[in-house]
Motif scaffolding. Sequence first.
Motif, PDB file in Angstrom:
ATOM      1  N   HIS A 218     -54.113 121.190  92.213  1.00  0.00           N
ATOM      2  CA  HIS A 218     -53.182 122.219  92.711  1.00  0.00           C
ATOM      3  C   HIS A 218     -53.638 122.718  94.095  1.00  0.00           C
ATOM      4  O   HIS A 218     -52.841 122.813  95.029  1.00  0.00           O
ATOM      5  CB  HIS A 218     -53.180 123.445  91.786  1.00  0.00           C
ATOM      6  CG  HIS A 218     -52.584 123.216  90.433  1.00  0.00           C
ATOM      7  ND1 HIS A 218     -51.363 122.609  90.233  1.00  0.00           N
ATOM      8  CD2 HIS A 218     -53.022 123.571  89.190  1.00  0.00           C
ATOM      9  CE1 HIS A 218     -51.101 122.586  88.929  1.00  0.00           C
ATOM     10  NE2 HIS A 218     -52.089 123.159  88.272  1.00  0.00           N
TER      11      HIS A 218
ATOM     12  N   ASN B  77     -49.797 120.257  78.537  1.00  0.00           N
ATOM     13  CA  ASN B  77     -49.546 121.176  79.638  1.00  0.00           C
ATOM     14  C   ASN B  77     -48.230 120.888  80.360  1.00  0.00           C
ATOM     15  O   ASN B  77     -47.727 121.720  81.109  1.00  0.00           O
ATOM     16  CB  ASN B  77     -50.736 121.063  80.602  1.00  0.00           C
ATOM     17  CG  ASN B  77     -50.677 122.018  81.739  1.00  0.00           C
ATOM     18  OD1 ASN B  77     -50.233 123.142  81.578  1.00  0.00           O
ATOM     19  ND2 ASN B  77     -51.104 121.585  82.902  1.00  0.00           N
TER      20      ASN B  77
ATOM     21  N   HIS C 233     -58.445 119.662  87.590  1.00  0.00           N
ATOM     22  CA  HIS C 233     -57.034 120.034  87.489  1.00  0.00           C
ATOM     23  C   HIS C 233     -56.662 121.062  88.566  1.00  0.00           C
ATOM     24  O   HIS C 233     -55.690 120.887  89.299  1.00  0.00           O
ATOM     25  CB  HIS C 233     -56.776 120.588  86.083  1.00  0.00           C
ATOM     26  CG  HIS C 233     -55.394 121.086  85.851  1.00  0.00           C
ATOM     27  ND1 HIS C 233     -54.451 120.348  85.161  1.00  0.00           N
ATOM     28  CD2 HIS C 233     -54.790 122.240  86.206  1.00  0.00           C
ATOM     29  CE1 HIS C 233     -53.321 121.051  85.111  1.00  0.00           C
ATOM     30  NE2 HIS C 233     -53.497 122.201  85.742  1.00  0.00           N
ATOM     31  N   GLU C 234     -57.468 122.118  88.660  1.00  0.00           N
ATOM     32  CA  GLU C 234     -57.167 123.183  89.631  1.00  0.00           C
ATOM     33  C   GLU C 234     -57.329 122.678  91.065  1.00  0.00           C
ATOM     34  O   GLU C 234     -56.611 123.125  91.958  1.00  0.00           O
ATOM     35  CB  GLU C 234     -58.055 124.409  89.384  1.00  0.00           C
ATOM     36  CG  GLU C 234     -57.829 125.089  88.043  1.00  0.00           C
ATOM     37  CD  GLU C 234     -56.380 125.432  87.751  1.00  0.00           C
ATOM     38  OE1 GLU C 234     -55.610 125.709  88.692  1.00  0.00           O
ATOM     39  OE2 GLU C 234     -55.998 125.404  86.562  1.00  0.00           O
TER      40      GLU C 234
ATOM     41  N   ASP D 288     -47.920 124.463  83.200  1.00  0.00           N
ATOM     42  CA  ASP D 288     -47.368 123.789  84.382  1.00  0.00           C
ATOM     43  C   ASP D 288     -45.967 123.236  84.127  1.00  0.00           C
ATOM     44  O   ASP D 288     -45.094 123.339  84.988  1.00  0.00           O
ATOM     45  CB  ASP D 288     -48.303 122.646  84.819  1.00  0.00           C
ATOM     46  CG  ASP D 288     -49.557 123.188  85.492  1.00  0.00           C
ATOM     47  OD1 ASP D 288     -49.507 124.306  86.040  1.00  0.00           O
ATOM     48  OD2 ASP D 288     -50.582 122.494  85.471  1.00  0.00           O
TER      49      ASP D 288
HETATM   50 ZN   LIG Z   1     -52.133 123.651  86.264  1.00  0.00          ZN
END
Ligand SMILES: [Zn+2]
Length: 241
Positions: A63, A162, A59-60, A170
């Motif tokens: 980003h 999320n 996930h990170e 987010d």
């Molecule tokens: Zn995130």
Amino acid sequence: MLAEPPTTPYDLRFSIAGIPVRVHPLFWLVALFLGLGPREDPKLAIIWVGVVFVSVLVHELGHALTARSFGYHPRITLHGFGGLASYEPTRYDPARQITITIAGPLAGFLFAAVIVGVLMLLGYELHFFGRRLTRGEPIPNLYAYVLVHDLLLVNIFWGVINLFPVLPLDGGQIARDILLRFHPRQAIPTAYQLSMITAAALAIFSFVRLGSFFMSLFFGYLAYASFVTWQSYQRSSFRGR
Ligand SMILES: [Zn+2]
């Protein structure tokens, strides 16, 4: 909640695709805590912690890699409340910001799609929240079965959660950045107001319909935090008049 935690001697540090990653020791403890309960078998608890680690990292990375494509220099921190991809933006650009934010959940959904695709090719049957995703043979090994289902749960279910417009998730950041694009003057208090209402509704829903005390506590806390921030904006705009 969005600040980087202080460094400790127990931090794990490595880099992936040239992006520095730091894992705070609380990350492991909270992940283990979330997996406790029905998992007396220590192997199942280890699988769960591994799944949380890999999934939050994917996930990170979504980003961080997107931020890097815009020329920023991101770093990743995994801490007690999840993960964080931080970078110093050269200028505030809502469209870029929204792209970077959405890339995190998208990376998780893509990861889940790859897992489903691989199991489909191997001819295994998969279920998710009572729905059959693929047809075939049941996965024969208990640990492999748990691994696959934990990966889908974290990457799909948490990914969707999320995306609700609750700050600092987010979805809340995306809502705030959309509001900033169209109503810059009232955007921040409106984003917190929306966050407060959505989080309160999710707290009630997770308690009544999902029976999850932990999720209800989590959203209850975020509803309260949004309320406090919204109130402080109300007061400062009143003083400004
Ligand atoms: Zn995130």
